[in-house]
Design a protein around this motif. Structure first.
Motif, PDB file in Angstrom:
ATOM      1  N   ASP A  12       0.814  -1.221   0.000  1.00 27.42           N
ATOM      2  CA  ASP A  12       0.000   0.000   0.000  1.00 27.42           C
ATOM      3  C   ASP A  12       0.847   1.272   0.000  1.00 27.42           C
ATOM      4  O   ASP A  12       0.400   2.314  -0.481  1.00 27.42           O
ATOM      5  CB  ASP A  12      -0.940   0.010   1.206  1.00 27.42           C
ATOM      6  CG  ASP A  12      -2.066  -0.998   1.060  1.00 27.42           C
ATOM      7  OD1 ASP A  12      -2.314  -1.442  -0.086  1.00 27.42           O
ATOM      8  OD2 ASP A  12      -2.701  -1.347   2.078  1.00 27.42           O
ATOM      9  N   TYR A  17      -0.487   4.076  -4.088  1.00 28.60           N
ATOM     10  CA  TYR A  17      -1.370   3.203  -3.319  1.00 28.60           C
ATOM     11  C   TYR A  17      -1.237   1.736  -3.753  1.00 28.60           C
ATOM     12  O   TYR A  17      -2.221   1.018  -3.874  1.00 28.60           O
ATOM     13  CB  TYR A  17      -2.829   3.653  -3.444  1.00 28.60           C
ATOM     14  CG  TYR A  17      -3.096   4.996  -2.832  1.00 28.60           C
ATOM     15  CD1 TYR A  17      -3.271   5.143  -1.457  1.00 28.60           C
ATOM     16  CD2 TYR A  17      -3.147   6.133  -3.632  1.00 28.60           C
ATOM     17  CE1 TYR A  17      -3.510   6.384  -0.896  1.00 28.60           C
ATOM     18  CE2 TYR A  17      -3.374   7.386  -3.068  1.00 28.60           C
ATOM     19  CZ  TYR A  17      -3.554   7.505  -1.702  1.00 28.60           C
ATOM     20  OH  TYR A  17      -3.774   8.744  -1.136  1.00 28.60           O
ATOM     21  N   PHE A  71     -15.597  -0.587  -6.684  1.00 25.73           N
ATOM     22  CA  PHE A  71     -14.376  -0.389  -5.914  1.00 25.73           C
ATOM     23  C   PHE A  71     -14.193  -1.497  -4.887  1.00 25.73           C
ATOM     24  O   PHE A  71     -13.972  -1.248  -3.705  1.00 25.73           O
ATOM     25  CB  PHE A  71     -14.411   0.983  -5.242  1.00 25.73           C
ATOM     26  CG  PHE A  71     -14.422   2.122  -6.229  1.00 25.73           C
ATOM     27  CD1 PHE A  71     -13.232   2.681  -6.674  1.00 25.73           C
ATOM     28  CD2 PHE A  71     -15.615   2.616  -6.734  1.00 25.73           C
ATOM     29  CE1 PHE A  71     -13.227   3.720  -7.589  1.00 25.73           C
ATOM     30  CE2 PHE A  71     -15.629   3.655  -7.649  1.00 25.73           C
ATOM     31  CZ  PHE A  71     -14.436   4.202  -8.081  1.00 25.73           C
ATOM     32  N   GLN A 130     -22.946   8.993  -2.231  1.00 27.98           N
ATOM     33  CA  GLN A 130     -21.507   8.896  -2.450  1.00 27.98           C
ATOM     34  C   GLN A 130     -20.764   9.857  -1.535  1.00 27.98           C
ATOM     35  O   GLN A 130     -19.729   9.522  -0.956  1.00 27.98           O
ATOM     36  CB  GLN A 130     -21.163   9.187  -3.906  1.00 27.98           C
ATOM     37  CG  GLN A 130     -19.671   9.155  -4.222  1.00 27.98           C
ATOM     38  CD  GLN A 130     -19.032   7.814  -3.945  1.00 27.98           C
ATOM     39  OE1 GLN A 130     -19.082   6.920  -4.783  1.00 27.98           O
ATOM     40  NE2 GLN A 130     -18.423   7.646  -2.773  1.00 27.98           N
ATOM     41  N   LEU A 134     -17.972   8.812   1.420  1.00 29.63           N
ATOM     42  CA  LEU A 134     -16.611   9.347   1.522  1.00 29.63           C
ATOM     43  C   LEU A 134     -16.356   9.936   2.907  1.00 29.63           C
ATOM     44  O   LEU A 134     -15.242   9.862   3.415  1.00 29.63           O
ATOM     45  CB  LEU A 134     -16.382  10.413   0.447  1.00 29.63           C
ATOM     46  CG  LEU A 134     -16.390   9.909  -1.001  1.00 29.63           C
ATOM     47  CD1 LEU A 134     -16.239  11.071  -1.967  1.00 29.63           C
ATOM     48  CD2 LEU A 134     -15.276   8.878  -1.226  1.00 29.63           C
ATOM     49  N   ALA A 137     -16.970   6.604   5.544  1.00 31.48           N
ATOM     50  CA  ALA A 137     -16.002   5.546   5.270  1.00 31.48           C
ATOM     51  C   ALA A 137     -16.498   4.183   5.758  1.00 31.48           C
ATOM     52  O   ALA A 137     -17.610   4.049   6.283  1.00 31.48           O
ATOM     53  CB  ALA A 137     -14.643   5.887   5.861  1.00 31.48           C
ATOM     54  N   LYS A 162     -18.146   4.273  -3.977  1.00 32.30           N
ATOM     55  CA  LYS A 162     -16.808   4.101  -3.403  1.00 32.30           C
ATOM     56  C   LYS A 162     -16.866   4.339  -1.898  1.00 32.30           C
ATOM     57  O   LYS A 162     -17.263   5.411  -1.437  1.00 32.30           O
ATOM     58  CB  LYS A 162     -15.812   5.073  -4.032  1.00 32.30           C
ATOM     59  CG  LYS A 162     -14.393   4.896  -3.525  1.00 32.30           C
ATOM     60  CD  LYS A 162     -13.433   5.839  -4.219  1.00 32.30           C
ATOM     61  CE  LYS A 162     -12.014   5.617  -3.720  1.00 32.30           C
ATOM     62  NZ  LYS A 162     -11.038   6.528  -4.388  1.00 32.30           N
ATOM     63  N   PRO A 164     -14.315   4.297   1.169  1.00 26.72           N
ATOM     64  CA  PRO A 164     -12.906   4.190   1.571  1.00 26.72           C
ATOM     65  C   PRO A 164     -12.726   3.295   2.795  1.00 26.72           C
ATOM     66  O   PRO A 164     -13.532   3.321   3.721  1.00 26.72           O
ATOM     67  CB  PRO A 164     -12.513   5.636   1.896  1.00 26.72           C
ATOM     68  CG  PRO A 164     -13.562   6.483   1.244  1.00 26.72           C
ATOM     69  CD  PRO A 164     -14.814   5.677   1.265  1.00 26.72           C
ATOM     70  N   ASN A 165     -11.660   2.529   2.794  1.00 22.87           N
ATOM     71  CA  ASN A 165     -11.351   1.643   3.920  1.00 22.87           C
ATOM     72  C   ASN A 165     -10.512   2.414   4.943  1.00 22.87           C
ATOM     73  O   ASN A 165      -9.296   2.272   5.011  1.00 22.87           O
ATOM     74  CB  ASN A 165     -10.613   0.397   3.436  1.00 22.87           C
ATOM     75  CG  ASN A 165     -10.405  -0.611   4.563  1.00 22.87           C
ATOM     76  OD1 ASN A 165     -10.942  -0.454   5.654  1.00 22.87           O
ATOM     77  ND2 ASN A 165      -9.623  -1.638   4.308  1.00 22.87           N
ATOM     78  N   ARG A 166     -11.179   3.242   5.702  1.00 25.18           N
ATOM     79  CA  ARG A 166     -10.523   4.052   6.744  1.00 25.18           C
ATOM     80  C   ARG A 166     -11.576   4.456   7.762  1.00 25.18           C
ATOM     81  O   ARG A 166     -12.739   4.082   7.655  1.00 25.18           O
ATOM     82  CB  ARG A 166      -9.888   5.298   6.129  1.00 25.18           C
ATOM     83  CG  ARG A 166     -10.862   6.166   5.346  1.00 25.18           C
ATOM     84  CD  ARG A 166     -10.277   7.524   5.035  1.00 25.18           C
ATOM     85  NE  ARG A 166     -11.096   8.303   4.117  1.00 25.18           N
ATOM     86  CZ  ARG A 166     -12.231   8.915   4.449  1.00 25.18           C
ATOM     87  NH1 ARG A 166     -12.687   8.840   5.694  1.00 25.18           N
ATOM     88  NH2 ARG A 166     -12.915   9.614   3.563  1.00 25.18           N
TER      89      ARG A 166
END
Length: 204
Positions: A12, A17, A71, A130, A134, A137, A162, A164-166
């Motif tokens: 990563d 990334y 994604f 969306q 974001l 997450a 999408k 995000p993986n956070r």
């Protein structure tokens, strides 16, 4: 950089990334002569994964035309003809509004209008959900109405949202850091504790 067939071969923290710069350069050379089926300009890097579909397009062009890029998993992309659609029995009561922006949505699920598959009562615009994805997450993204997370996230991933993986944006920017601070001193105008205002018991 969104391109069909581009593998994430690095860690990563390598390249972009995990996508190595050498692989990106190689892919750019491969797609240099491929023309976008939407704007007709070269450099189209995304290919529809529909059965025998020859359509290739730029990622931004595809987003404007109603194409879907997923994604997760194999990161597949689909043109407007082969994109995944919602197949839920959701009936609106009169004119339904987006749960997020409170503006009117379409009368049935479509590219721009999505519905929660769990409660089928929460409707929202694609752009609105969306934006929420974001901000919230992966750790906090859920249906704004019924609070379902598992079924909701699976469906939104499938439809090209999408996530995000956070951690959530409000957790990362330190907005609520003061909520985790433990008060450690007595605020009485005249503290009677023999050990002083900062005395803390191990228990209690």
């Amino acid at each position: 950089y969104h391109a069909s067939g581009l593998e994430q071969r690095g860690a990563d923290d390598e390249g972009f990334y995990g996508f190595l710069f050498s692989d990106i350069q190689q892919k750019l050379k491969q797609v240099a002569q491929k023309r976008c089926c939407i704007c007709r300009l070269p450099g189209a890097s995304v290919t529809c994964q529909g059965w025998r579909c020859p359509r290739t397009f730029h990622f931004p062009c595809g987003s404007e035309r109603g194409c879907v890029s997923q994604f997760f998993g194999e990161f597949k992309s689909f043109c407007w003809k082969h994109r995944p659609v919602q197949r839920v029995r959701a009936v609106q009561q009169d004119q339904t509004c987006c749960l997020i922006c409170q503006e009117a949505v379409a009368g049935r699920p479509c590219y721009d209008t999505l519905v929660c598959p769990a409660c089928v009562s929460a409707w929202f615009h694609r752009r609105c959900i969306q934006g929420q994805a974001l901000r919230s997450a992966l750790h906090h993204f859920r249906c704004p109405l019924c609070q379902d997370m598992v079924t909701f996230q699976e469906e939104m991933f499938r439809l090209g949202i999408k996530i995000p993986n956070r951690d959530a944006a409000w957790e990362e920017d330190g907005t609520f850091d003061d909520h985790y601070l433990r008060h450690s001193s007595c605020d009485a105008s005249q503290c009677l504790c023999p050990a002083g205002r900062e005395q803390v018991e191990k228990k209690g």
